[in-house]
Design a protein around this motif. Structure first.
Motif, PDB file in Angstrom:
ATOM      1  N   VAL A  77      35.375  30.142  27.520  1.00  0.00           N
ATOM      2  CA  VAL A  77      36.309  30.536  28.487  1.00  0.00           C
ATOM      3  C   VAL A  77      35.575  31.028  29.685  1.00  0.00           C
ATOM      4  CG1 VAL A  77      37.956  31.481  26.708  1.00  0.00           C
ATOM      5  CG2 VAL A  77      36.202  32.927  27.385  1.00  0.00           C
ATOM      6  N   TYR A  78      34.522  30.428  30.078  1.00  0.00           N
ATOM      7  CA  TYR A  78      33.796  30.642  31.210  1.00  0.00           C
ATOM      8  C   TYR A  78      34.592  30.607  32.440  1.00  0.00           C
ATOM      9  CZ  TYR A  78      30.027  29.942  34.715  1.00  0.00           C
ATOM     10  OH  TYR A  78      29.278  30.226  35.894  1.00  0.00           O
ATOM     11  N   GLU A  79      35.398  29.246  32.581  1.00  0.00           N
ATOM     12  CA  GLU A  79      35.975  29.259  33.931  1.00  0.00           C
ATOM     13  C   GLU A  79      36.943  30.082  34.136  1.00  0.00           C
ATOM     14  OE1 GLU A  79      35.053  26.942  36.122  1.00  0.00           O
ATOM     15  OE2 GLU A  79      33.501  26.236  34.815  1.00  0.00           O
ATOM     16  N   GLU A  80      37.793  30.618  33.130  1.00  0.00           N
ATOM     17  CA  GLU A  80      38.661  31.524  33.100  1.00  0.00           C
ATOM     18  C   GLU A  80      38.156  32.928  33.442  1.00  0.00           C
ATOM     19  OE1 GLU A  80      38.584  29.130  30.773  1.00  0.00           O
ATOM     20  OE2 GLU A  80      40.297  28.006  31.199  1.00  0.00           O
ATOM     21  N   LEU A  81      36.992  33.227  33.123  1.00  0.00           N
ATOM     22  CA  LEU A  81      36.510  34.537  33.315  1.00  0.00           C
ATOM     23  C   LEU A  81      35.899  34.543  34.708  1.00  0.00           C
ATOM     24  CD1 LEU A  81      34.505  35.452  30.014  1.00  0.00           C
ATOM     25  CD2 LEU A  81      36.584  36.546  30.915  1.00  0.00           C
ATOM     26  N   VAL A  82      35.428  33.723  35.493  1.00  0.00           N
ATOM     27  CA  VAL A  82      35.123  33.397  36.611  1.00  0.00           C
ATOM     28  C   VAL A  82      36.043  33.522  37.681  1.00  0.00           C
ATOM     29  CG1 VAL A  82      33.959  31.688  38.247  1.00  0.00           C
ATOM     30  CG2 VAL A  82      33.025  32.089  36.089  1.00  0.00           C
ATOM     31  N   GLY A  83      37.400  32.725  37.010  1.00  0.00           N
ATOM     32  CA  GLY A  83      38.463  32.938  37.869  1.00  0.00           C
ATOM     33  C   GLY A  83      39.256  34.263  37.913  1.00  0.00           C
ATOM     34  N   LEU A  84      38.921  34.878  36.899  1.00  0.00           N
ATOM     35  CA  LEU A  84      39.532  36.358  36.735  1.00  0.00           C
ATOM     36  C   LEU A  84      38.730  37.206  37.963  1.00  0.00           C
ATOM     37  CD1 LEU A  84      41.505  38.439  35.652  1.00  0.00           C
ATOM     38  CD2 LEU A  84      39.997  38.658  33.600  1.00  0.00           C
ATOM     39  N   ARG A  85      37.458  36.928  37.838  1.00  0.00           N
ATOM     40  CA  ARG A  85      36.572  37.765  38.754  1.00  0.00           C
ATOM     41  C   ARG A  85      36.734  37.587  39.904  1.00  0.00           C
ATOM     42  NH1 ARG A  85      31.567  38.556  41.185  1.00  0.00           N
ATOM     43  NH2 ARG A  85      30.796  40.431  40.663  1.00  0.00           N
ATOM     44  N   PHE A  86      36.959  36.313  40.461  1.00  0.00           N
ATOM     45  CA  PHE A  86      37.381  35.904  41.796  1.00  0.00           C
ATOM     46  C   PHE A  86      38.623  36.554  42.277  1.00  0.00           C
ATOM     47  CE2 PHE A  86      39.345  32.865  44.752  1.00  0.00           C
ATOM     48  CZ  PHE A  86      38.140  32.934  45.869  1.00  0.00           C
ATOM     49  N   ARG A  87      39.878  36.272  41.466  1.00  0.00           N
ATOM     50  CA  ARG A  87      40.907  37.055  41.905  1.00  0.00           C
ATOM     51  C   ARG A  87      40.893  38.663  41.933  1.00  0.00           C
ATOM     52  NH1 ARG A  87      42.938  33.715  37.382  1.00  0.00           N
ATOM     53  NH2 ARG A  87      43.192  35.686  36.100  1.00  0.00           N
ATOM     54  N   SER A  88      40.007  39.223  41.089  1.00  0.00           N
ATOM     55  CA  SER A  88      39.761  40.554  41.498  1.00  0.00           C
ATOM     56  C   SER A  88      38.950  40.871  42.631  1.00  0.00           C
ATOM     57  CB  SER A  88      38.866  41.251  40.247  1.00  0.00           C
ATOM     58  OG  SER A  88      39.488  41.075  39.143  1.00  0.00           O
ATOM     59  N   LEU A  89      37.822  39.902  43.013  1.00  0.00           N
ATOM     60  CA  LEU A  89      37.179  40.377  44.269  1.00  0.00           C
ATOM     61  C   LEU A  89      38.100  39.953  45.354  1.00  0.00           C
ATOM     62  CD1 LEU A  89      33.932  38.360  43.466  1.00  0.00           C
ATOM     63  CD2 LEU A  89      34.179  41.003  43.870  1.00  0.00           C
ATOM     64  N   SER A  90      39.059  38.895  45.343  1.00  0.00           N
ATOM     65  CA  SER A  90      39.892  38.653  46.436  1.00  0.00           C
ATOM     66  C   SER A  90      40.990  39.771  46.545  1.00  0.00           C
ATOM     67  CB  SER A  90      40.541  37.458  45.986  1.00  0.00           C
ATOM     68  OG  SER A  90      39.800  36.381  46.201  1.00  0.00           O
ATOM     69  N   PHE A  91      41.494  40.256  45.402  1.00  0.00           N
ATOM     70  CA  PHE A  91      42.370  41.338  45.688  1.00  0.00           C
ATOM     71  C   PHE A  91      41.720  42.606  46.521  1.00  0.00           C
ATOM     72  CE2 PHE A  91      44.024  45.426  44.091  1.00  0.00           C
ATOM     73  CZ  PHE A  91      45.429  45.343  44.368  1.00  0.00           C
ATOM     74  N   LEU A  92      40.701  42.981  46.044  1.00  0.00           N
ATOM     75  CA  LEU A  92      40.140  44.057  46.609  1.00  0.00           C
ATOM     76  C   LEU A  92      39.639  43.800  48.166  1.00  0.00           C
ATOM     77  CD1 LEU A  92      37.367  45.017  43.790  1.00  0.00           C
ATOM     78  CD2 LEU A  92      39.301  46.407  44.514  1.00  0.00           C
ATOM     79  N   ALA A  93      39.114  42.512  48.360  1.00  0.00           N
ATOM     80  CA  ALA A  93      38.893  42.353  49.685  1.00  0.00           C
ATOM     81  C   ALA A  93      40.210  42.171  50.668  1.00  0.00           C
ATOM     82  CB  ALA A  93      37.918  41.057  49.891  1.00  0.00           C
ATOM     83  N   ASP A  94      41.008  41.515  50.232  1.00  0.00           N
ATOM     84  CA  ASP A  94      42.050  40.996  51.204  1.00  0.00           C
ATOM     85  C   ASP A  94      43.328  42.041  50.989  1.00  0.00           C
ATOM     86  OD1 ASP A  94      40.944  38.590  51.441  1.00  0.00           O
ATOM     87  OD2 ASP A  94      42.029  37.418  49.810  1.00  0.00           O
ATOM     88  N   VAL A  95      43.611  42.562  49.894  1.00  0.00           N
ATOM     89  CA  VAL A  95      44.635  43.517  49.982  1.00  0.00           C
ATOM     90  C   VAL A  95      44.381  44.900  50.056  1.00  0.00           C
ATOM     91  CG1 VAL A  95      46.799  44.444  48.437  1.00  0.00           C
ATOM     92  CG2 VAL A  95      46.170  42.032  48.495  1.00  0.00           C
ATOM     93  N   CYS A  96      43.224  45.449  49.460  1.00  0.00           N
ATOM     94  CA  CYS A  96      42.920  46.676  49.475  1.00  0.00           C
ATOM     95  C   CYS A  96      41.743  46.908  50.693  1.00  0.00           C
ATOM     96  CB  CYS A  96      42.052  47.247  48.355  1.00  0.00           C
ATOM     97  SG  CYS A  96      43.121  47.011  47.000  1.00  0.00           S
ATOM     98  N   GLY A  97      41.263  45.941  51.465  1.00  0.00           N
ATOM     99  CA  GLY A  97      40.364  45.944  52.515  1.00  0.00           C
ATOM    100  C   GLY A  97      39.048  46.620  52.178  1.00  0.00           C
ATOM    101  N   GLU A  98      38.765  46.234  51.017  1.00  0.00           N
ATOM    102  CA  GLU A  98      37.448  47.020  50.418  1.00  0.00           C
ATOM    103  C   GLU A  98      36.502  46.133  50.717  1.00  0.00           C
ATOM    104  OE1 GLU A  98      36.077  48.468  46.168  1.00  0.00           O
ATOM    105  OE2 GLU A  98      38.388  49.099  46.689  1.00  0.00           O
ATOM    106  N   ASP A  99      35.089  46.344  50.797  1.00  0.00           N
ATOM    107  CA  ASP A  99      33.764  45.616  51.030  1.00  0.00           C
ATOM    108  C   ASP A  99      33.477  45.465  49.609  1.00  0.00           C
ATOM    109  OD1 ASP A  99      31.673  44.692  51.702  1.00  0.00           O
ATOM    110  OD2 ASP A  99      30.336  46.652  52.156  1.00  0.00           O
ATOM    111  N   VAL A 100      33.290  44.270  49.317  1.00  0.00           N
ATOM    112  CA  VAL A 100      32.945  43.660  48.091  1.00  0.00           C
ATOM    113  C   VAL A 100      31.467  43.314  47.795  1.00  0.00           C
ATOM    114  CG1 VAL A 100      35.259  42.916  47.591  1.00  0.00           C
ATOM    115  CG2 VAL A 100      33.623  41.266  48.638  1.00  0.00           C
ATOM    116  N   ARG A 101      30.868  43.746  49.020  1.00  0.00           N
ATOM    117  CA  ARG A 101      29.182  43.162  48.491  1.00  0.00           C
ATOM    118  C   ARG A 101      28.557  43.891  47.441  1.00  0.00           C
ATOM    119  NH1 ARG A 101      27.181  43.846  54.709  1.00  0.00           N
ATOM    120  NH2 ARG A 101      29.376  45.124  54.715  1.00  0.00           N
ATOM    121  N   PRO A 102      29.011  45.126  47.145  1.00  0.00           N
ATOM    122  CA  PRO A 102      28.266  45.773  45.955  1.00  0.00           C
ATOM    123  C   PRO A 102      28.453  45.048  44.675  1.00  0.00           C
ATOM    124  CG  PRO A 102      29.544  47.563  47.244  1.00  0.00           C
ATOM    125  CD  PRO A 102      29.937  46.372  47.669  1.00  0.00           C
ATOM    126  N   TYR A 103      29.475  44.284  44.692  1.00  0.00           N
ATOM    127  CA  TYR A 103      29.838  43.715  43.269  1.00  0.00           C
ATOM    128  C   TYR A 103      29.208  42.138  43.266  1.00  0.00           C
ATOM    129  CZ  TYR A 103      33.489  47.148  43.230  1.00  0.00           C
ATOM    130  OH  TYR A 103      34.158  48.367  43.109  1.00  0.00           O
TER     131      TYR A 103
END
Length: 104
Positions: A77-103
């Protein structure tokens, strides 16, 4: 030699297809998770590592003994976990306007 000869025995092929049968629902479930909560997105970014945590060089007294290769690709399930992490980072950056560099 027959053109339909397989490198796996029949029992091995049945085992592989049974394994896919067990993993497929988990893969679909991970792909279907929609990230729409800031706290959940942060938690997922902290939980799922940015790099494979198993890759490392083993040294003894400053001498390189051997290298342990990344084994994350062996995870079914490696590809799915990476995709889930990417969706989370994208949500934080695009929707919430948060800096994702700490992650990263």
């Amino acid at each position: 030699m027959n053109s339909t000869t397989s490198i796996f025995s029949k029992n091995r092929c049945q085992y592989l297809s049974f394994g896919k049968f067990l993993v497929q629902p988990v893969r679909k479930w991970l792909d279907s998770i929609a990230v729409d909560d800031r706290q959940v997105a942060r938690w997922l970014c902290q939980l799922i590592p940015a790099q494979c945590p198993f890759e490392r060089d083993i040294q003894l007294w400053g001498h390189h003994l051997f290298h342990v290769p990344p084994m994350c690709k062996l995870n079914p399930v490696y590809e799915e976990l990476v995709g889930l992490r990417f969706r989370s980072l994208s949500f934080l950056a695009d929707v919430c306007g948060e800096d994702v560099r700490p992650y990263c």
